[in-house]
Design a protein around this motif. Sequence first.
Motif, PDB file in Angstrom:
ATOM      1  N   VAL A  40      41.494  35.007  37.896  1.00  0.00           N
ATOM      2  CA  VAL A  40      40.973  34.911  36.689  1.00  0.00           C
ATOM      3  C   VAL A  40      40.896  36.312  35.816  1.00  0.00           C
ATOM      4  O   VAL A  40      40.437  36.955  36.920  1.00  0.00           O
ATOM      5  CB  VAL A  40      39.656  34.130  35.953  1.00  0.00           C
ATOM      6  N   GLU A  41      41.401  36.711  35.887  1.00  0.00           N
ATOM      7  CA  GLU A  41      41.864  38.029  35.225  1.00  0.00           C
ATOM      8  C   GLU A  41      41.407  38.868  33.872  1.00  0.00           C
ATOM      9  O   GLU A  41      40.498  37.787  33.435  1.00  0.00           O
ATOM     10  CB  GLU A  41      43.110  39.037  34.804  1.00  0.00           C
ATOM     11  N   SER A  68      39.861  43.202  36.328  1.00  0.00           N
ATOM     12  CA  SER A  68      39.078  42.734  37.591  1.00  0.00           C
ATOM     13  C   SER A  68      40.035  41.097  37.666  1.00  0.00           C
ATOM     14  O   SER A  68      40.360  40.403  36.711  1.00  0.00           O
ATOM     15  CB  SER A  68      37.625  42.307  37.245  1.00  0.00           C
ATOM     16  N   CYS A  69      39.662  40.270  39.255  1.00  0.00           N
ATOM     17  CA  CYS A  69      40.095  39.502  39.304  1.00  0.00           C
ATOM     18  C   CYS A  69      39.486  38.332  40.259  1.00  0.00           C
ATOM     19  O   CYS A  69      39.132  38.961  41.215  1.00  0.00           O
ATOM     20  CB  CYS A  69      41.860  39.390  39.472  1.00  0.00           C
ATOM     21  N   ALA A  70      39.065  37.198  39.594  1.00  0.00           N
ATOM     22  CA  ALA A  70      37.907  36.386  40.131  1.00  0.00           C
ATOM     23  C   ALA A  70      38.990  35.635  41.334  1.00  0.00           C
ATOM     24  O   ALA A  70      39.460  34.705  40.420  1.00  0.00           O
ATOM     25  CB  ALA A  70      36.640  36.380  39.461  1.00  0.00           C
ATOM     26  N   VAL A  98      39.218  41.409  43.484  1.00  0.00           N
ATOM     27  CA  VAL A  98      39.379  41.928  43.491  1.00  0.00           C
ATOM     28  C   VAL A  98      40.115  43.024  42.245  1.00  0.00           C
ATOM     29  O   VAL A  98      39.940  42.576  40.768  1.00  0.00           O
ATOM     30  CB  VAL A  98      41.104  41.767  43.586  1.00  0.00           C
ATOM     31  N   TYR A  99      40.075  43.990  42.588  1.00  0.00           N
ATOM     32  CA  TYR A  99      39.851  45.360  41.048  1.00  0.00           C
ATOM     33  C   TYR A  99      41.248  46.107  41.193  1.00  0.00           C
ATOM     34  O   TYR A  99      42.095  46.712  41.776  1.00  0.00           O
ATOM     35  CB  TYR A  99      38.621  46.396  41.438  1.00  0.00           C
ATOM     36  N   TYR A 107      49.488  42.191  32.818  1.00  0.00           N
ATOM     37  CA  TYR A 107      49.137  42.255  33.856  1.00  0.00           C
ATOM     38  C   TYR A 107      48.871  41.154  34.670  1.00  0.00           C
ATOM     39  O   TYR A 107      47.461  40.249  33.845  1.00  0.00           O
ATOM     40  CB  TYR A 107      48.410  43.296  34.048  1.00  0.00           C
ATOM     41  N   TYR A 108      49.457  40.901  35.798  1.00  0.00           N
ATOM     42  CA  TYR A 108      48.971  39.414  36.184  1.00  0.00           C
ATOM     43  C   TYR A 108      47.898  39.747  37.878  1.00  0.00           C
ATOM     44  O   TYR A 108      48.595  40.666  38.312  1.00  0.00           O
ATOM     45  CB  TYR A 108      50.182  38.231  36.190  1.00  0.00           C
ATOM     46  N   CYS A 109      46.809  38.842  38.608  1.00  0.00           N
ATOM     47  CA  CYS A 109      46.317  38.779  39.434  1.00  0.00           C
ATOM     48  C   CYS A 109      47.525  37.991  40.350  1.00  0.00           C
ATOM     49  O   CYS A 109      47.414  36.709  39.402  1.00  0.00           O
ATOM     50  CB  CYS A 109      45.009  38.747  39.140  1.00  0.00           C
TER      51      CYS A 109
END
Length: 124
Positions: free
Chosen positions: A5-6, A21-23, A79-80, A94-96
């Motif tokens: 989840v971004e 941020s990406c959890a 991740v950031y 933007y995709y993680c």
Amino acid sequence: QVQLVESGGGLVQAGGSLRLSCAHSGRTFSSSAMGWFRQAPGKDRDLVAAISWSGDTTYYTDSVKGRFTISRDNAKNTVYLQMNSLKPEDTAVYYCAASAGAVVTTTTARYNYWGPGTQVTVSP
């Protein structure tokens, strides 16, 4: 099952900054390389930055070198992407993504989990 989840997208003026941020919900985060991709309207989804499982190796596409920084916190499964000196051409979703391996890869097919994306809009 891994869920990503971004967050942190939004509207910013040129020259401004945003931090994405990406959890990561799974137990494999600390052993997975991670990547940030972006897709502008009518264009392909391209890799922007990637980071190895340990954080000691990173990759940046040429257009963001010196402006964007990817980092990770394995204790927080996050991740950031710090984005500075933003330009209108950075506007995109933007995709993680999480890689199947631990080392940095620029091969999109190696990323097997994706977040829903977050919109970044940079006004002139």
